[in-house]
Write an enzyme that holds these catalytic residues in place. Sequence first.
Site, PDB file in Angstrom:
ATOM      1  N   HIS A   1       0.656  -1.175  -0.041  1.00 57.92           N
ATOM      2  CA  HIS A   1       0.002  -0.010  -0.249  1.00 57.92           C
ATOM      3  C   HIS A   1       0.819   1.161  -0.064  1.00 57.92           C
ATOM      4  CE1 HIS A   1      -3.653   2.255   1.205  1.00 57.92           C
ATOM      5  NE2 HIS A   1      -2.750   3.103   1.883  1.00 57.92           N
ATOM      6  N   GLU A   2       1.747   1.453   0.936  1.00 55.72           N
ATOM      7  CA  GLU A   2       2.519   2.467   1.061  1.00 55.72           C
ATOM      8  C   GLU A   2       3.593   2.694  -0.184  1.00 55.72           C
ATOM      9  OE1 GLU A   2       1.660   4.617   3.052  1.00 55.72           O
ATOM     10  OE2 GLU A   2       0.416   3.360   4.645  1.00 55.72           O
TER      11      GLU A   2
ATOM     12  N   GLU B   1      -4.623   7.655  -3.242  1.00 55.75           N
ATOM     13  CA  GLU B   1      -5.143   6.387  -2.671  1.00 55.75           C
ATOM     14  C   GLU B   1      -5.573   5.637  -3.598  1.00 55.75           C
ATOM     15  OE1 GLU B   1      -4.865   6.252   0.540  1.00 55.75           O
ATOM     16  OE2 GLU B   1      -5.791   4.297   0.764  1.00 55.75           O
TER      17      GLU B   1
END
Lengths: 496, 496
Positions: A261-262, A291
Amino acid sequence: MPDLYAQYVEKLQRVADLRYSAAVLQWDQETYMPPKGEGARARQLATLSELAHERFTGEEMGALLRSLGGANGLNPCEARNVALSLEDYTREQKLPSDFVRTLSAATSAAFQAWIASREANDFSVFAPHLDKLVTLKRQEADLKGYEGHPYNALLNDYEKGATVAWLDGLFGALTAPLKALLDEIGRAPQVDSRALHGHFPKAQQWSWGLDLLHRMGLDKTAFRQDLSEHPFTTNFASTDVRVTTRISETDFTSMTWSCIHEGGHALYEQGLPAEEYGLPLGEPCSLSIHESQSRLWENNLGRSLAFWEGLWPVLTSYFPGTFGSAETFYKGINRVEPSLIRTEADELTYHFHILIRYELEKALIGGTLSVRDIPEYWAASYHKYLGLKVPDDRRGCLQDVHWSHGSFGYFPTYTLGSLYAAQLFKACVRETPGLDAGIRAGDYSLLLKWLREKIHRHGRFFLSNDLCKEATGEGLDAEVFLAYARDKYRDIYGHA
Amino acid sequence: MPDLYAQYVEKLQRVADLRYSAAVLQWDQETYMPPKGEGARARQLATLSELAHERFTGEEMGALLRSLGGANGLNPCEARNVALSLEDYTREQKLPSDFVRTLSAATSAAFQAWIASREANDFSVFAPHLDKLVTLKRQEADLKGYEGHPYNALLNDYEKGATVAWLDGLFGALTAPLKALLDEIGRAPQVDSRALHGHFPKAQQWSWGLDLLHRMGLDKTAFRQDLSEHPFTTNFASTDVRVTTRISETDFTSMTWSCIHEGGHALYEQGLPAEEYGLPLGEPCSLSIHESQSRLWENNLGRSLAFWEGLWPVLTSYFPGTFGSAETFYKGINRVEPSLIRTEADELTYHFHILIRYELEKALIGGTLSVRDIPEYWAASYHKYLGLKVPDDRRGCLQDVHWSHGSFGYFPTYTLGSLYAAQLFKACVRETPGLDAGIRAGDYSLLLKWLREKIHRHGRFFLSNDLCKEATGEGLDAEVFLAYARDKYRDIYGHA
């Protein structure tokens, strides 16, 4: 004109220097700062915020932006930079400097209180700080001005043009079909995810996580990873991006998908045009698009069978004999089940976590919910939407760092990001021959190339919806995510 | 008056916020920053330096300081703060803001070039950056003004009132007797230090180093240690102190005494009055007094027999069966031998390393030595004073980080610090019953208490020499160090 534009660039880049400096101090605060550093750090951050605000909203900047705004002779990128800066200026100059300072100091104190509150597993430690922040954010909404709901003023900071009316509609259109799909899944036999819970030594996970980030295509000489209470990505230039993670030795999913995700966020930051440092076109389009990048890597790619088939030799070299087959692993990591922690939720129930926060913030900023009633409200919402009993504050309303950062209106961008991610990934698959074969061979360069070209290099040039149109031919459309979800989960739960 | 003073405090503390923010960015630059971050970091640091300079040297600050300077009604501490700030103001406002920005940017670039130059073991990589810095520092001397030698203007930044004439005399008085002592030692049989060279695993050394720092009395909640190319101590408040170290797996002395040395600096920073944040009385007295703290812990205490007798059970628990007896260990760590690396030199030959740098800087700033001739000059000096052949740049003129930080005139404070350390330690021993017994039991609290009382709490209230007088009854006197050296080393080398 070139002279005026150069002045503008110089001035804006100095403001950026201050903001990025503050980001370094914040990063340190969340990774390495010793506990007693907090008081001085809060005032240092407050001074940097105040100065950046003063420099950006000063009359000299206003005059410069107005001259440039009415001028000919700028190329389209220059003109767009100026237009966006003028917009930012108009919004920010509504806030007095001492308000910015007060908010910054309150935020630093709130962050430390949130840490302590989590440690004590007691919301009442954080509550007075949160109360102060809510008061300040309501003031901020008043200062900025809004139509309709005061929450609109805050939403607009994270997603330009987003309103309560629009989000109410969007969540309605999304959650009703999602609920139907969840009910369907609930009637099927549950998939087995036991292999994901066991003992996964820290050092091994750390190396594995870094390896994943490198394989995703992050430039090793322009980022680093550290540990923090709550994983995040920040950057001090597109050439200095920092991600953080956390490690659970008993839950394999916690760190792995936080890294992916990061990593998705970090690839976006690294892909922003370095030559536009400090200017709008050097900044991300919006939080929802940011996002979309993290969730595309995390879910659309990172919870796909092709991805894990490609990575299988790597995964099993780090954790030999742990995970059975790629097929059972794939099913396990996509297990759908209502749960308490947003960041560990599956990609379907996830949106109910967001809905709960969205409704809560709306009530908080609207003045119909008071801070002291949050735990009770939280419990009622989790029961209503996910059928769960919230056992304590740590697994309840203390789980997210966002409010302690003064971020209200941020959460909805997570759901928007998932919707955009589904649309972007679908378009990339459609347009990119060889993508699937590459992924199955552990090579994501075609995906990254597509994202660089369609998303990253544009900075803030387009609004979220327009960027989505440019990239996919269509604006935001929740149906693409829903179709993706139905296909994937009916396949996994075997009742298509 | 209280109102004016409060305004002064507020203004000065905001300048401090900017300077401490820059210190966070510098700390990150030397510990964690990815290589590609350097360009943006350089401009961020330049902006912070320039802003701090502008804020401090603005007309508003000048007027405020002048009003307060002539005012009654301030208590002695307040009056001293104002007087010191006025002095700082008068000196700093001689530098134009763009000069400060240019110097900061040149320094950041030079630091990165120094790292690269060391990696390549090639001075020519660093040389053009150093050349630029020398030019800038000569300009700085001209802007600040000086009597006699231009180097005096730079010396004054690190040690108020220090001049070439004074230092020439001091080094003469010190090095002639030191040379005689070294000759004496040279005629005695060499002590055995083989046990200090072997294999000392990184992780074990790291834990041992942290343990040492905690035993020295550092507040664990107000500092941390990290790794860097060149060990240093910095702080962002007296409640947030950072030390760094480096680890050699083959040389036990490298990290251990760097920890004790930096720990001495860090204890001083932690002992400065927190309530004077950002004001002169919250700052260290001078670099020589700062260095007296590090060298007192490193040498007067940290290379004493009593210290190692007290720590013997701890040391041998980390490194069992490695070091023989405390007595032979003590002799080994005090082995006197000309060597190439300053930070690893024994406490006698050390001052020749300083002398060489002092003479070199004097010639560089005086314009009688050019940057390209430094390696040759370095080789000639090491041959002349220490009888050594310099094999390469890394073990020669590239070994110290200082020039890459723009620090010229800093090195002499190391020798001054050693002289003050000997005087302070002698006075502490004289005045503190139970000190020796405590040290032999691994307890340094009486020493720390004495230093807190006599040195730390005073901040910049006294000048170095006056502080020494207050603490010991005497001003700077090289003879105390020489007597200490003769006693200690005649004992070790067994020819008293």
